[in-house]
Structures are given as structure tokens and as C-alpha cells.
Design an enzyme around this catalytic site. Structure first.
Site, PDB file in Angstrom:
ATOM      1  N   ILE A   1       0.833  -1.193   0.000  1.00  0.00           N
ATOM      2  CA  ILE A   1       0.000   0.000   0.000  1.00  0.00           C
ATOM      3  C   ILE A   1       0.869   1.244   0.000  1.00  0.00           C
ATOM      4  O   ILE A   1       1.832   1.331   0.757  1.00  0.00           O
ATOM      5  CB  ILE A   1      -0.886   0.035   1.267  1.00  0.00           C
ATOM      6  CG1 ILE A   1      -1.666  -1.269   1.401  1.00  0.00           C
ATOM      7  CG2 ILE A   1      -1.834   1.229   1.223  1.00  0.00           C
ATOM      8  CD1 ILE A   1      -2.212  -1.504   2.778  1.00  0.00           C
ATOM      9  N   CYS A   2       0.511   2.206  -0.830  1.00  0.00           N
ATOM     10  CA  CYS A   2       1.235   3.472  -0.842  1.00  0.00           C
ATOM     11  C   CYS A   2       0.431   4.492  -0.055  1.00  0.00           C
ATOM     12  O   CYS A   2      -0.605   4.974  -0.529  1.00  0.00           O
ATOM     13  CB  CYS A   2       1.429   3.934  -2.276  1.00  0.00           C
ATOM     14  SG  CYS A   2       2.438   5.396  -2.350  1.00  0.00           S
ATOM     15  N   LEU A   3       0.864   4.783   1.129  1.00  0.00           N
ATOM     16  CA  LEU A   3       0.094   5.650   2.004  1.00  0.00           C
ATOM     17  C   LEU A   3       1.069   6.408   2.907  1.00  0.00           C
ATOM     18  O   LEU A   3       1.902   5.795   3.567  1.00  0.00           O
ATOM     19  CB  LEU A   3      -0.850   4.769   2.846  1.00  0.00           C
ATOM     20  CG  LEU A   3      -1.891   5.443   3.696  1.00  0.00           C
ATOM     21  CD1 LEU A   3      -2.897   6.178   2.816  1.00  0.00           C
ATOM     22  CD2 LEU A   3      -2.636   4.415   4.539  1.00  0.00           C
TER      23      LEU A   3
ATOM     24  N   CYS B   1      -0.936   9.259  -0.909  1.00  0.00           N
ATOM     25  CA  CYS B   1       0.158   8.452  -1.428  1.00  0.00           C
ATOM     26  C   CYS B   1       1.397   9.315  -1.636  1.00  0.00           C
ATOM     27  O   CYS B   1       1.293  10.490  -1.931  1.00  0.00           O
ATOM     28  CB  CYS B   1      -0.307   7.870  -2.736  1.00  0.00           C
ATOM     29  SG  CYS B   1       0.915   6.959  -3.583  1.00  0.00           S
TER      30      CYS B   1
END
Lengths: 151, 545
Positions: free
Chosen positions: A86-88, B4
Site C-alpha cells: 500500500i502506498c500511504l 500516497c
């Protein structure tokens, strides 16, 4: 096992006693740092109706460093790659020790409601999301039906 | 909340690692994670052959290259990159499973580890793919005539049960799978298949619904097959001994049988004064009730230190290798950290040194040093000598000795513990002096068991579920630190004035956890009562037992 910090014990107790709607996090019976997580797809998102399984691991220096979270269920999302990573930002440089398992999981739920194709992790998905959002959302719905809906 | 940040490509290595580390970017030694770049480019040369030939070739290459992988190579081997690309599609993923069954030799010391590694590195399988694997246990596939295929399939099933813990794992454990695995515990079953079936059942039990299903099936049997298997724990066959260890672990932790005492209740620890420290170990290592035998069945690189710390003198201990795969056994100080998820273990930092008799190297500060001793085998005895006066570390394998190593003393002079790291499916037994040494060193030395001291409560190695239940009963005081909940909150941050943190946590803060503003001053607010709570509730509970 290394002795368990009280912080983790406390968070676990609270997760069990006051669960967050749409999120279910259960500690592994043999590893109190490892959580089996289920997030239901938010309403009015292409993930609606889906039940997404994640794993969450609290590293040795938690809460000074962020939990490690990953999707186990396949998902079509511009900020989640094929390995479920996950890109968070709150999992990375925006992590703060005042954040908790529950706040992180809420952020992930929010990410499902609001995909962000401008900062992609899954490039092909993000590309489609930008050039043809309707098609991308259709794919996301299909994947949800195919991989995240229990028979 | 949370957006992000992959735009920031400057730290792209870090950036890719957003998920649970158990599956990515591990160290080159403990495992072979890395990021994957442009696998398409690599694929072209392979496109002429059939898929199965290609995958077989790549799996073979991985097996060959993995025993020689040393140091921090910038890229994983081509074979792994190409497999990763092929398994993106369900057909490719299934082909990898079939190929692993066909290709990995039963006798390869890293065989099961390689299977676990390649599966863990592949993209997540679809549910259909997982169920296809489940169907392979049907009699029509003729597994019983092919030990290699059957053993490898059992490894694969276990890996999937663990990796997919939850709904997919429940779907995989259908009736025929359950019947198949339990029937593999029968006496007449080949021991390799028996061992890996047992481990697969244990991994299925990590999903609680599965645990209930398995337990119910076992209870309906005349006697739990685990009870018979547990007796192998003392076998002279190292394969059977592994079965005994795992059966005992299952009975203590997953599938208890009424009337059977837990191992810790009937293990004599009266003469044991030094053991593996169950409070100083990464999460998934299994430690026997006497604290002297350890095994890893997780796909992470698990580590442990012993209970006794060395400050001066010359010390020696021995290790009996039960399995011949990758372990890094030697010495580590408290500073050495166990990053099991990232594949870091003993020898992967400057505070530790570890001997690896599988790949025939010694690890220190994440660098490998070749040695001239032969490859270790099941039954080999590793000797570990640490001489703080002469500043020498010497390893022996079945009495044959390495040159002395001194590099580690550039970084640390004292404070060592015996320590070890384990790759998946590896097991060994430590002799800290409880039994006579097989190859005692020529120079004068001390042993841990004569010098060590453990309170009777320290010697109790509880099954984890009992231990965790106890921990969860721990309560927290109202005035405790909002970060660790452990010590008293006495500190205030300036200029933002946020409070509620203890001294220890405040020391580690780089910015305010509440508002993220810079910290200019850390102010102690009240000192009327002791700041540190020295005795933890956990220890208090342990003493009561």
C-alpha cells in the site's frame, strides 16, 4: 517471544472492546504483533460489497516506527500493487507514534473511497484510472466481485 | 487522512516497501527479497520454449544460485526476476507450483526454504489458482508414487495456508485436504511427507476456523495421531526427531489433548542454568520446553539470543544440527537487532558474528567471509568459541577448526550472548554445558551452564497462547504515557505544549506526535513520584505462576 509492550496490549484490548465499523482486526493467537485484518469495501466506492483481507505487523520499535500493512485479497487500486503493498503517507514519512492501528486502518478504508492515481504504486492501474476512469472503476468492481466477494 | 507519496522517487528502494515486510525486500542472506525491475526485458530469451520447460529451468537455476548467494547483491538473480514476471498471470503461477513439485529434490538442504521463498515472492494467487492446488491431493494425480512431488506439494500447501491465512486458507482446507493431511500422519507414511503434512496442518491452524475444524476431526479419532508422533522427539533419526518436535509443538500450542500435560509441566529444568531466552527472540521461532532446542517453520528469518551475557573470559558452546539448511549461529550483543521480516539476523550487523555451514561462510557486519570447513549435515556438531582476552572467535565443525576471527572486536569488546538465526524449516539443539562437550577446545574456557543462574520462573517456557492470555490481562494506569502506556507521563514538549509522554519515549521523538511541529525543548513537568516503573506487570505475573 519478546516481551510485549503495554502499548500493544492496550491497543489490542481497545480494538476488541470497541471495534471500528467496517474494520475487523484480530491478533494472531500465537503472535501478538501480527493482526489478521478484514476491511469491508466502503459504500459508493467500486469496492462496495467486497471483503478485503489484510495483514498488519507491528515491528520491534513500534510505535516509534509504523505498522507494516499489506492486502492479502487482490484489489484493483492505483495505490496498491500486485503484492498487496500500500502506498500511504501515514505508513511512511507521515507516521507518528500518536497514530494507532485503528487510525491506520481507517486511513486505508479512506484510501479505498478516494483512490489517488496521481501518486501511483500500481502504474498500469493508475494510468487507466487517469485516462479512462469509468473503465478503471469497472475493472475495480469486477475484481471486487471476482476476488473479494465470498461465495 | 493519508495520501500516497510515491512521487518522491529519491528513496525508491524504501518507497517500494510499503507493506508488511514479511514478504518483501529481505536481506540477501536470510532470504532473497529485492525490488523487481523490468522483468519483461528478461523474458524475451525464454519465450521460445514451452512454459513448463522455462519454469523448470528457472527453478533449477534458483536452486543452484541460492546456495551461492552471498553479500548484498544489487539485484536478485535473473531466474527469480523472470519467475516473478511469469507468475503475474494465473497460468504462470500454477506452472510455478507444478514445477516446484517436479524439480526440487527431496535431499536438497534448502529445498523447502526455496519453495517458501519463491511462493512468497510471487504475486498473490487467485482463489481459483489456490483451489487448483487443493485439487492436486486427489488420488488420481498419483502423488503416492512420487515422493518428490508429494513432499513438495505438502510444503506448498503449508506455505499457502500461512500466506493466505483467512478465507482462502479456509477454502483450501476442504474435506479432502483435511483427510489427506491427517492420513499423512499415519505410521506407514514416508517421514518427509509426514513432517511437511504436520507443518501444513499447523499453518492451517493459524486461521482459527481451520483450527476448530482440525481439532474437531482429531477429537473424533480414537487417539490424536500427534501423541504417537510426539514420541519421535528423542529419535536418533534426525528426520523423525523433527516430526517429534513439531508434533509436541502442535500439542502444546494448537491441538491440545485433554489429559496430556503441557511440555513445560513435565520437563525437568532443574539442572539447566542457561537457555534460549524466550523474551529475547523474534516472534515465530519455536523453542522447546527445556529452552535448548529451536526450530523455525515461518518464512521469515528468525533469531534468538541465550539468557547468559558474557563480559570477560573465554567461552564455548556446541550446537547439534538437526537440519542442514541455512542457519547463522554464533555470537551477538544486545545491540544486534532481529529484523526477521527483512531477513537480517546474526552476522548481519557489526554487533554479531554467525557461522553458516550450509553456504560455507561466516557472516559479520553483513559481509561474508568464506571458510574452509566442509558443508554441515544433520548430526554435525558446531562449536562456538569466544575468547574475550585474546579477542578471538573460532568455530569448529565436528572438531575441525576455522582460523580465529578478530574483526568483530573492532566494534564491540564485551556483552556477548550465544545467538542464532534460522531460515525456514531449520532446527538445531544447543548445548550450553548441560551435557559433556563433544569437541571441547584446547584452551581453558568456561561454560554457560556452570556460570549461569535462572530463577525457577525464568525457566518456564509457556505455550504462547497461555502467555499471551496472561499478557492481555495486564492493566494500564491512567497517568501513563500515551505512547508506550508503560511509564508515567511527565514530559511536555515546547513550543507546542503537548504533553502525555514519558522520559523514554520523549527521548526518541523527533517531532511532536500530536501536531508534528518541531521540538525545541523537552520539559519535565512533575517529579513527585518515581518516573520509571521498573517491575513490569508481566514479570509479576510470571513470578506468580
Amino acid at each position: 517471544m519478546s516481551s510485549l509492550p503495554r502499548r500493544i496490549i492496550k491497543e489490542t484490548q481497545r480494538l476488541m472492546q470497541e471495534p471500528v465499523p467496517g474494520i475487523n482486526a484480530i491478533p494472531d493467537e500465537n503472535n501478538a504483533r501480527y493482526f489478521h485484518v478484514i476491511v469491508t469495501g466502503p459504500n459508493d466506492s467500486p469496492f462496495e460489497g467486497g471483503v478485503f483481507k489484510l495483514e498488519l505487523f507491528l515491528p520491534e520499535d513500534y510505535p516509534m516506527s509504523a505498522p507494516k500493512v499489506r492486502f492479502i485479497t487482490k484489489i484493483y487500486h492505483p495505490n496498491i500493487d500486485r503484492l498487496g503493498r500500500i502506498c500511504l503517507d501515514v505508513l511512511k514519512d507521515k507516521w507518528s507514534p500518536a497514530l494507532q492501528i485503528r487510525t491506520i486502518l481507517l486511513s486505508i478504508q479512506a484510501l479505498l473511497s478516494a483512490p489517488n492515481p496521481d501518486d501511483p504504486l500500481a502504474n498500469d492501474v493508475a494510468e487507466l484510472w487517469k485516462v479512462n476512469e469509468a473503465e478503471a472503476i469497472k475493472n475495480a468492481r469486477e475484481w471486487t466481485q471476482k476476488y473479494a466477494v465470498e461465495d | 487522512m493519508g495520501s500516497c507519496l510515491c512521487k518522491d522517487k529519491n528513496d525508491s528502494e524504501e518507497d517500494n516497501d510499503t507493506g508488511v515486510g514479511r514478504s518483501q525486500q529481505r536481506h540477501a542472506r536470510g532470504s532473497l527479497r529485492n525490488s523487481y525491475r523490468n522483468p519483461e526485458v528478461l523474458q524475451t530469451s525464454a519465450s521460445v520454449k514451452t512454459l513448463s520447460d522455462t519454469v523448470d529451468k528457472l527453478v533449477r537455476e534458483t536452486l543452484d544460485v541460492i546456495s551461492t548467494m552471498i553479500d548484498n547483491e544489487p539485484e536478485p538473480p535473473n531466474s527469480i526476476l523472470m519467475l516473478h514476471s511469469i507468475t503475474e498471470k494465473p497460468a504462470g503461477w500454477i506452472e510455478l507450483v507444478r514445477s516446484l513439485m517436479r524439480v526440487v529434490p527431496v535431499e536438497h538442504p534448502m529445498g523447502p526454504s526455496v519453495i517458501a521463498l519463491l511462493l512468497d515472492d510471487s504475486p498473490l494467487p487467485t482463489k481459483e489458482s489456490v483451489l487448483k492446488v487443493g485439487e492436486m491431493v486427489a488420488p488420481k494425480y498419483g502423488l503416492k508414487n512420487n515422493l518428490r512431488k508429494e513432499r513438495n506439494l505438502c510444503v506448498i500447501i503449508g506455505c499457502l495456508a500461512e500466506k493466505l491465512a483467512g478465507p482462502s486458507s479456509i477454502a483450501l482446507l476442504n474435506n479432502s485436504m483435511l483427510k489427506y493431511l491427517i492420513s499423512n500422519l499415519n505410521e506407514d507414511i514416508e517421514p518427509n511427507v509426514k513432517l511437511l503434512s504436520l507443518i501444513a496442518l499447523e499453518k492451517f491452524a493459524q486461521t482459527s476456523e481451520n483450527k476448530v475444524t482440525i481439532q474437531k476431526t482429531l477429537q473424533d479419532m480414537k487417539q490424536s495421531p500427534f501423541l504417537t508422533l510426539e514420541e519421535y522427539v528423542l529419535s536418533t533419526s534426525f528426520l523423525l526427531r523433527q516430526i517429534g518436535f513439531c508434533a509436541c509443538w502442535c500439542l502444546d500450542n494448537y491441538f491440545p489433548v485433554s489429559g496430556r500435560q503441557y511440555s513445560y509441566e513435565n520437563t525437568d529444568v532443574s539442572k539447566i542454568n542457561a537457555m534460549l531466552n524466550t523474551k529475547d527472540v523474534s516472534e515465530y521461532l519455536k523453542i522447546s520446553a527445556d529452552g535448548l532446542e529451536a526450530r523455525c517453520d515461518a518464512y521469515t528469518f528468525e533469531s534468538v539470543r541465550c539468557t547468559f551475557q558474557i563480559t570477560k573470559g573465554c567461552w564455548y558452546y556446541e550446537v547439534l544440527l538437526i537440519t542442514p539448511g541455512v542457519m547463522q549461529i554464533g555470537w551477538a550483543t544486545k545491540e544486534s537487532s532481529f529484523l526477521s521480516d527483512d531477513g537480517y539476523g546474526i552476522g548481519d550487523d557489526k554487533y554479531s558474528i554467525g557461522f553458516d555451514g550450509c553456504r560455507r561462510i561466516i557472516w559479520h557486519n553483513a559481509k561474508s567471509i568464506p571458510h574452509s570447513l566442509p558443508t554441515w549435515k544433520s548430526g554435525s556438531i558446531l562449536g562456538c568459541l569466544l575468547d574475550l582476552e585474546k579477542q578471538e572467535v573460532i568455530f569448529t565443525l565436528d572438531g575441525e577448526s576455522t582460523d580465529p576471527y578478530r574483526h568483530i572486536f573492532n566494534s564491540v569488546k564485551q556483552g556477548f550472548f550465544a545467538a542464532a538465526s534460522f531460515m525456514s524449516f531449520q532446527q538445531c539443539r544447543f548445548n550450553f554445558g548441560l551435557e559433556p562437550f563433544r569437541y571441547p577446545p584446547q584452551r581453558a574456557f568456561t561454560n554457560f551452564n556452570e556460570s549461569g543462574m535462572l530463577s525457577s520462573s525464568d525457566k518456564i517456557i509457556l505455550p504462547r497462547h497461555i502467555y499471551l492470555d496472561m499478557l492481555r490481562k495486564v492493566s494500564v494506569r491512567d497517568d501513563s504515557c500515551t505512547l508506550c502506556f508503560d511509564k508515567k507521563a511527565t514530559m511536555r514538549l515546547e513550543p507546542c505544549s503537548h504533553r502525555g509522554f514519558c522520559v523514554t519515549c520523549t527521548e526518541q521523538l523527533k517531532f511532536c506526535p500530536m501536531c508534528r511541529s518541531d521540538i525545541r525543548r523537552k520539559v519535565q513537568e512533575c517529579t513527585d513520584s518515581p518516573v520509571n516503573v521498573e517491575v513490569s506487570d508481566v514479570e509479576a505475573i510470571q513470578t506468580e505462576t
